[in-house]
Enzyme design. Structure first.
Site, short mmCIF file in Angstrom:
data_model
loop_
_atom_site.label_atom_id
_atom_site.label_comp_id
_atom_site.label_asym_id
_atom_site.label_seq_id
_atom_site.Cartn_x
_atom_site.Cartn_y
_atom_site.Cartn_z
N SER A 191 3.61 -2.38 10.28
CA SER A 191 5.05 -2.44 10.56
C SER A 191 5.71 -3.76 10.14
O SER A 191 6.65 -4.21 10.78
CB SER A 191 5.33 -2.15 12.04
OG SER A 191 4.94 -0.82 12.35
N GLY A 205 2.70 1.95 10.87
CA GLY A 205 3.68 3.03 10.75
C GLY A 205 4.39 3.36 12.05
O GLY A 205 5.05 4.40 12.15
N GLY A 239 2.89 -1.15 4.23
CA GLY A 239 2.93 0.27 3.86
C GLY A 239 4.36 0.69 3.54
O GLY A 239 4.87 0.46 2.45
N GLY A 240 5.02 1.26 4.53
CA GLY A 240 6.35 1.85 4.34
C GLY A 240 7.35 0.95 3.63
O GLY A 240 8.06 1.39 2.71
N ASN A 270 0.87 -1.18 0.00
CA ASN A 270 0.00 0.00 0.00
C ASN A 270 0.90 1.22 0.00
O ASN A 270 1.50 1.54 1.02
CB ASN A 270 -0.88 -0.05 1.26
CG ASN A 270 -1.71 1.21 1.46
OD1 ASN A 270 -1.79 2.06 0.56
ND2 ASN A 270 -2.33 1.32 2.62
N TRP A 271 0.99 1.88 -1.15
CA TRP A 271 1.89 3.03 -1.26
C TRP A 271 1.31 4.27 -0.57
O TRP A 271 2.00 5.27 -0.42
CB TRP A 271 2.18 3.33 -2.72
CG TRP A 271 3.22 2.44 -3.34
CD1 TRP A 271 3.78 1.33 -2.77
CD2 TRP A 271 3.84 2.60 -4.63
NE1 TRP A 271 4.71 0.79 -3.63
CE2 TRP A 271 4.77 1.54 -4.77
CE3 TRP A 271 3.69 3.51 -5.67
CZ2 TRP A 271 5.55 1.39 -5.93
CZ3 TRP A 271 4.47 3.36 -6.82
CH2 TRP A 271 5.38 2.31 -6.94
N LYS A 272 0.03 4.22 -0.17
CA LYS A 272 -0.63 5.39 0.45
C LYS A 272 -0.40 6.62 -0.45
O LYS A 272 -0.43 6.48 -1.66
CB LYS A 272 -0.12 5.58 1.88
CG LYS A 272 -0.25 4.28 2.70
CD LYS A 272 -0.01 4.45 4.16
CE LYS A 272 -0.20 3.10 4.85
NZ LYS A 272 -0.04 3.17 6.30
N HIS A 285 -9.45 0.92 5.12
CA HIS A 285 -8.17 1.10 5.81
C HIS A 285 -8.40 2.02 7.02
O HIS A 285 -9.21 2.95 6.96
CB HIS A 285 -7.14 1.71 4.85
CG HIS A 285 -5.76 1.70 5.43
ND1 HIS A 285 -5.35 2.64 6.35
CD2 HIS A 285 -4.71 0.86 5.24
CE1 HIS A 285 -4.10 2.35 6.71
NE2 HIS A 285 -3.70 1.28 6.04
N GLU A 332 -6.79 4.39 8.15
CA GLU A 332 -6.58 5.82 7.89
C GLU A 332 -7.83 6.44 7.27
O GLU A 332 -8.16 7.60 7.53
CB GLU A 332 -5.34 6.02 7.00
CG GLU A 332 -4.07 5.77 7.81
CD GLU A 332 -2.87 5.29 7.01
OE1 GLU A 332 -2.87 5.38 5.77
OE2 GLU A 332 -1.91 4.81 7.66
N GLU A 356 -5.13 -5.32 10.60
CA GLU A 356 -4.14 -4.26 10.81
C GLU A 356 -4.43 -3.54 12.12
O GLU A 356 -5.27 -2.62 12.15
CB GLU A 356 -4.19 -3.25 9.67
CG GLU A 356 -3.88 -3.84 8.32
CD GLU A 356 -3.33 -2.79 7.37
OE1 GLU A 356 -2.23 -2.98 6.87
OE2 GLU A 356 -4.01 -1.76 7.16
#
Ligand code: PGA
Length: 247
Positions: A206, A166, A227-228, A9-11, A90, A92, A160
């Site tokens: 993470s 993150g 993500g990251g 997920n590049w967000k 998600h 977010e 999640e």
């Protein structure tokens, strides 16, 4: 039976230049595990044109397929752009836009109507975990966010924990296993054993090259939503390799 899935997920990150990262994932994506990248909406069509074995998805969709909804993207538009998947619910989006379980369910229906596989996200906050409400929260989100027509093909569920996203913090392997076993049992009870056993369950929050292997060894973990560590192919390739080793 369940094909492993490494989802990135590049967000709100990425660029045309970052599509070179996709190319660098292709060798690993030709392995046993499926590889999915969800870039920001304007990059979906470019990414889909660029990708070969790597699958492409959106990060959200509207509940309608078209119409007067400025700034939104529909499942039909994502599909037309070359997406095969869409992330829904998600944390977010639940936090930033107040998306409710009912909203996620309506989007899921739209995704299925357009022929996309939905990656429905569930997860507890730190407060909810500390007050021993994790399984109640997850159970409620599953019941409310997933429509009745779920199959092993149209649905992936991502667990999640909000506090792990993150932050570099992850639950213990036992905590991950407990939630994944719970989700599996809930899906089997609601949709029957055939569907319940065929839906893939991802862990997210993470996930890094250094912890992927141990997470992939946990029962009912069929992959990860990352993500990251999905932004750089050098990192994501190591996560895919760990999953390929399990497959
Ligand atoms: P993270 O994000 O891997 O950067 O923690 C995971 C996610 O939000 O899907």
């Amino acid at each position: 039976m369940r094909r492993k899935l490494a989802a990135g997920n590049w967000k709100m990150n990425g660029s045309r230049a970052a599509l070179a990262e996709l190319t660098a994932l292709e060798p690993a994506a030709a392995g046993a595990a499926e590889v999915l990248i969800c870039p920001p909406a304007p990059l979906v069509a470019l990414a889909a044109d660029h990708a070969q074995a790597v699958q492409i998805g959106g990060q959200d969709c509207h509940a309608n397929q078209s119409g007067a909804h400025t700034g939104d993207t529909s499942a039909a538009i994502l599909k037309d752009a070359g997406a095969g998947y869409v992330i829904l619910g998600h944390s977010e989006r639940r936090a930033d836009y107040g998306e409710s379980d009912a909203d996620v369910r309506a989007k899921c229906d739209a995704a299925w109507e357009a022929g996309l596989t939905a990656v429905v996200c569930v997860g507890e906050t730190l407060d909810q975990r500390e007050s021993q409400n994790t399984l109640d929260i997850i159970g409620g989100q599953l019941a409310g966010s997933i429509p009745d027509a779920a199959t092993g093909h149209n649905l992936v569920v991502a667990y999640e924990p909000v506090w792990a996203i993150g932050t570099g913090k992850i639950p213990t392997l036992e905590q991950i296993g407990d939630v994944h076993d719970f989700i599996r049992a809930k899906l089997e009870r609601r949709f029957g054993e055939g569907v319940g056993l065929s839906v893939r369950l991802l862990y997210g929050g993470s996930v890094k090259p250094s912890n992927a292997q141990e997470i992939f060894g946990v029962s009912n973990v069929d992959g990860a939503l990352v993500g990251g560590a999905s932004l750089k192919a050098a990192d994501f390739n190591q996560i895919i390799a760990a999953l390929n080793a399990e497959a």
